[in-house]
Design an enzyme around this catalytic site. Structure first.
Site, PDB file in Angstrom:
ATOM      1  N   LYS A   1       1.048  -0.915  -0.129  1.00  0.00           N
ATOM      2  CA  LYS A   1      -0.126  -0.422   0.187  1.00  0.00           C
ATOM      3  C   LYS A   1       0.626   0.794   0.386  1.00  0.00           C
ATOM      4  O   LYS A   1       1.842   1.130   0.471  1.00  0.00           O
ATOM      5  CB  LYS A   1      -0.529  -0.236   0.929  1.00  0.00           C
ATOM      6  CG  LYS A   1      -0.185   0.156   2.299  1.00  0.00           C
ATOM      7  CD  LYS A   1      -0.920  -0.233   4.047  1.00  0.00           C
ATOM      8  CE  LYS A   1       0.163  -0.197   4.813  1.00  0.00           C
ATOM      9  NZ  LYS A   1      -1.285   0.073   5.914  1.00  0.00           N
TER      10      LYS A   1
ATOM     11  N   TYR B   1      12.911  32.180   0.851  1.00  0.00           N
ATOM     12  CA  TYR B   1      11.642  33.154   0.417  1.00  0.00           C
ATOM     13  C   TYR B   1      12.158  33.395   2.191  1.00  0.00           C
ATOM     14  O   TYR B   1      12.484  33.566   3.389  1.00  0.00           O
ATOM     15  CB  TYR B   1      10.502  31.457   0.573  1.00  0.00           C
ATOM     16  CG  TYR B   1      10.079  31.871  -0.521  1.00  0.00           C
ATOM     17  CD1 TYR B   1       9.846  32.652  -1.485  1.00  0.00           C
ATOM     18  CD2 TYR B   1      10.396  30.419  -1.300  1.00  0.00           C
ATOM     19  CE1 TYR B   1       9.650  32.759  -3.023  1.00  0.00           C
ATOM     20  CE2 TYR B   1       9.793  30.222  -2.388  1.00  0.00           C
ATOM     21  CZ  TYR B   1       9.669  31.145  -3.501  1.00  0.00           C
ATOM     22  OH  TYR B   1       9.274  31.419  -4.606  1.00  0.00           O
TER      23      TYR B   1
END
Length: 876
Positions: free
Chosen positions: A530, A759
């Site tokens: 999964k 940033y």
């Protein structure tokens, strides 16, 4: 090529076995098979049923019989088992020359299947018999045989010797790194009359093993590459390990080794068994036959000066790492020894500059137009081609299979005969199209029965072949270095993102086998794939697990299971979180839902009623019960209503009843774990007692397999442990890391004091700095919380702190202290420049460290790696 042939009776005589045949036949054997999944030609094939700690080849006899194999080597004990189980009919078999088999051999019962027209060789131990056969075959040839052992470098030295010597010799050598107790006899089996030189490697992992390999290789000349720390834990000390490895040369005439490993010299001189062994030594520091006087590294090359018999040898290799330098000098020493034994015109040093690196692993990656690409383009001999085709056969994601194949070089064989054999090999593996490159390929293209197109050169292929014709297929790229197939790889690969996740499939298999080794006999395995197999991939991982015979796969959602089915995965697949809107799709693709409450069970019954065309006569389901984790699952008070619904609906078949342990890895919660196990036994028993067919039970995960062996029941679930993350230090030491996340430096900048970086200007240069920009960001799965000095990446093995905020696609790291003045750089590989590799996590810097920095678990890190990061799969 003259193919090795023996009759069954000859093999039995060689191995000390006896023949039992249903028709007194004595078939000729050309091929030895030890792995039922790798059958190519059933005719003239002998299957040797090996028994290991984790598997038993006798289980696959019936499967191989159905595929046409009629000759089997089995152990005497398993012969009795086959008969006790009623799988061999007494009247069908007799010992040649002795009439029907004796009743005392317990040949009883009517058969479940009759292995008619079959022949068995009964031996006491099938591995020992294989080794005796290899040793016998080796001694049918009086040619120089080079045996190579040591801690590292065996395969590289073997392959480089082949590159250096193949123009004048027809050489048989070990395929890849076939150096084990099984690989060595299989390698020697390939010796044929046309060969005039053999090169075999031998590896051992515990005392006593070399005594088995020495008579099989029986080297006339030996190479002892070096002494390292591999498998130290299985030897008393380094001396014992050296003594064990030296046993390979107990009957050799000559031994090449480096005198800078004094322990080798000490062990030889201390043992009178080696008094007739002549040594050829080399050294950088001590007196030796070959003295290395200078090693200079520059511009990616190493110039080596040496003195042999008072003459200077000056040669260069296109490598600068110490391991390659050592390997090349071993090759030189061996060549000088051969030249001394049989003088010939010498131009040997000229070839060293053309040595090519040896790719030890195949690569599997996504390719253009929904294709998959297997890259194995470092050589093209027929043995390695067979190995690459084995790996290709494991891949089921595309039905169409194409191969791009270069000329097979330096075989010394008749060309039409060689290419006919290759054509038969490709046809046996269901190759649908061949693209041949090279003069020999063009001349012999008519030999290939499948669709084919042929070009003289790689450039011709690239300029003339319509790449758009590659659609939904798997492509094997297999060619000699001379043909520069890396050009083809570059144009075929799907992604060019410089951040990649490397997945080592052999490590995955190693981990699977580690957990299997702790299982009770008959316990099945369910592998969790999964969440993109914990970030490692989808069908790529599932195909490998299917090939290695796990019993079940499990996914979280239906669409994950559908992807596996479309990729050719046929194993049973449990869907752990089935959703209402996906139930009909689940039925269509023969997937098996987890049923955790009455509501989802009712929805499934409605879907079954609507979906009358389902291929499933019975819909297989898995009942989840809640034993204390209090996530999904039936509570105890709900079992009566569940049982009533199961009894009322004969369209349903319960495949398993299971539960989930909340804290199996934590010793502090062991009392609670045992409480869960007791609850599970009681609750599952209530369900099983009303069903009139067998039902699997499972509760333990990876962590619970060894900690709670009493709770293995019928099946265990393998999750994060498969991918190399252990539940404790002891288990971690037994596992191999499966994945590595890597990138490169795209730009280097010098930042003055006071400037800001990234940033929001969060990164500040408190001093003059050198930063590297790396093309990996939070969109790739690098968690933004690692910014501003919290996390670090690794450049040339050294930590480089992350500077400022992590961007979506880019990260800046501080490499100020890692940059050395050019005048101090001795090894160009240590120079940091644009293009230098950057490690996010790998073997040396595992994902567990990164998870600890983030105060989370490895699951979150691995499953967070974006799909836009190219996955490259390696198969060793």
């Amino acid at each position: 090529m003259t193919i090795t042939t023996y009759t069954v009776s000859q093999i039995a005589s060689i191995c000390g076995g006896k023949v039992i045949s249903s028709d007194n036949s004595d078939p000729v054997i050309r091929e030895l098979l030890i792995d039922s999944r790798r059958l190519i030609y059933a005719d003239n094939c002998l299957f040797i049923a090996l028994v290991s700690e984790r598997n038993d080849g006798h289980k696959y006899i019936s499967e191989l019989y159905e595929k046409g194999v009629r000759a089997f080597m089995i152990s005497e004990l398993h012969w009795k088992f086959l008969n006790d189980e009623g799988k061999i009919e007494q009247s069908n078999f007799k010992i040649p020359g002795k009439g029907p088999a004796s009743p005392t051999s317990q040949l009883i019962n009517l058969p479940t299947y009759q292995l008619t027209s079959s022949t068995f060789i009964l031996v006491s131990n099938t591995l020992t018999a294989l080794q005796r056969l290899g040793a016998y075959h080796r001694h049918q040839f009086d040619i120089p045989v080079i045996g190579i052992t040591g801690s590292n470098g065996k395969t590289i030295v073997k392959e480089w010797l082949f590159q250096l010597l193949c123009r004048e010799n027809i050489i048989i050598r070990s395929p890849k790194s076939y150096n084990s107790q099984i690989g060595v006899p299989l390698s020697v089996w390939k010796m044929a009359p046309e060969h005039n030189l053999a090169i075999f490697e031998a590896g051992i992992s515990r005392p006593g093993e070399m005594e088995n390999l020495e008579p099989i290789i029986s080297p006339t000349i030996g190479i002892f590459t070096n002494i390292g720390h591999a498998h130290d834990e299985r030897f008393v000390n380094q001396r014992q390990k050296v003594e064990e490895k030296l046993r390979l040369f107990i009957n050799a005439r000559y031994l090449v080794y480096c005198a800078d490993y004094p322990l080798i010299t000490e062990c030889i001189q201390a043992d009178m068994s080696y008094q007739n062994l002549k040594t050829f030594t080399w050294s950088r520091y001590h007196e030796a036959d070959l003295s290395i006087t200078s090693v200079e590294k520059e511009n990616g090359k190493t110039r080596i000066l040496a003195i042999f018999k008072q003459k200077t040898i000056d040669f260069s290799i296109p490598f600068i790492d110490e391991a390659s330098i050592e390997n090349a000098i071993h090759c030189l020493a061996l060549e000088l020894l051969l030249e001394t034994l049989a003088p010939r015109p010498s131009s040997l040093v000229l070839r060293y500059s053309s040595l090519v690196p040896i790719a030890m692993r195949l690569e599997l990656k996504e390719a253009i137009n929904h294709c998959s690409l297997i890259n194995d383009s470092y050589n093209s001999d027929i043995n390695s081609l067979s190995i690459a085709l084995d790996f290709l056969s494991q891949q089921n994601q595309q039905q169409k299979k194409s191969i791009i194949l270069s000329d097979i070089l330096q075989t010394g064989r008749n060309k039409p005969e060689l290419y006919k054999e290759i054509a038969e090999l490709l046809a046996s593996r269901n190759i649908t199209r061949i693209i041949g490159i090279g003069r020999d390929m063009v001349k012999n293209g008519h030999a290939f029965p499948m669709e084919g197109v042929f070009y003289l050169t790689t450039d011709d292929f690239l300029s003339l072949f319509p790449l758009s014709s590659f659609q939904h297929e798997i492509i094997l790229l297999k060619g000699a270095r001379l043909f520069e197939f890396e050009k083809i790889s570059q144009v075929l690969q799907q992604m060019a993102h410089e951040t990649v996740m490397e997945i080592t499939l052999e490590a995955l298999v190693h981990n699977l086998n580690y957990f299997r080794s702790g299982l009770h006999p008959g316990t099945k395995t369910m592998a969790m794939v999964k969440a993109f197999s914990y970030g490692s991939g989808s069908f790529e991982i599932a195909n490998v697990l299917q090939f290695h015979r796990v019993d079940y796969l499990a996914v979280a959602y239906t669409d994950e299971g559908v992807e596996l089915r479309k990729a050719g995965v046929h194993l049973p697949v449990m869907v752990m979180s089935p959703e209402e809107q996906s139930l009909e799709t689940l039925l269509k693709y023969n997937l098996e839902p987890e049923i955790y409450n009455l509501h989802i069970l009712g929805l499934l019954e409605e879907a079954i009623a609507r979906n009358v065309t389902s291929i499933q006569q019975e819909v297989r389901i898995h009942i989840k019960i809640d034993t204390g984790m209090h996530r999904l699952g039936f509570m105890e008070e709900e079992l009566d209503q569940l049982i009533d619904m199961l009894k009322a609906n004969r369209d349903l078949r319960v495949q398993s009843v299971f539960s989930h342990l909340a804290s199996s890895e934590d010793p502090g919660d062991d009392d609670f774990t045992r409480l869960q196990i007791r609850r599970f036994e009681a609750m599952s028993a209530r369900i099983l007692e009303v069903l009139d067919y067998p039902v699997l039970r499972h509760i333990v995960n990876s962590a619970g397999i060894h900690r709670f062996p009493e709770a293995q029941f019928d099946l265990v679930r393998l999750g994060i442990g498969l991918y190399g993350v252990g539940s404790n230090a002891q288990e971690q030491a037994q596992l191999r890391n499966v994945s590595a996340l890597k990138s490169v430096i795209t730009q280097i900048k010098h930042i003055p004091t006071g400037e800001t970086i990234g940033y929001n200007r969060k990164g500040k240069a408190e001093r003059d700095m050198v930063i590297a920009i790396v093309p990996v960001g939070y969109a790739d799965g690098l968690n933004r919380r690692l910014g501003n000095g919290i996390g670090r990446l690794y450049v040339n093995g050294q930590p480089a702190p992350i500077v400022g905020n992590i961007s979506m696609d880019l990260t800046m790291v501080d490499i100020t202290g890692l940059i050395a003045p050019k005048s101090e750089i001795r090894n160009p590989k240590s120079e940091i420049r644009e293009g230098t590799e950057v490690i996010i996590f790998n073997d040396e810097h595992p994902v567990t460290e990164l998870a600890a920095t983030l105060e989370t678990i490895p699951y979150e890190v691995l499953t967070g790696i974006s799909r836009r990061v190219k996955r490259i799969y390696f198969y060793e």
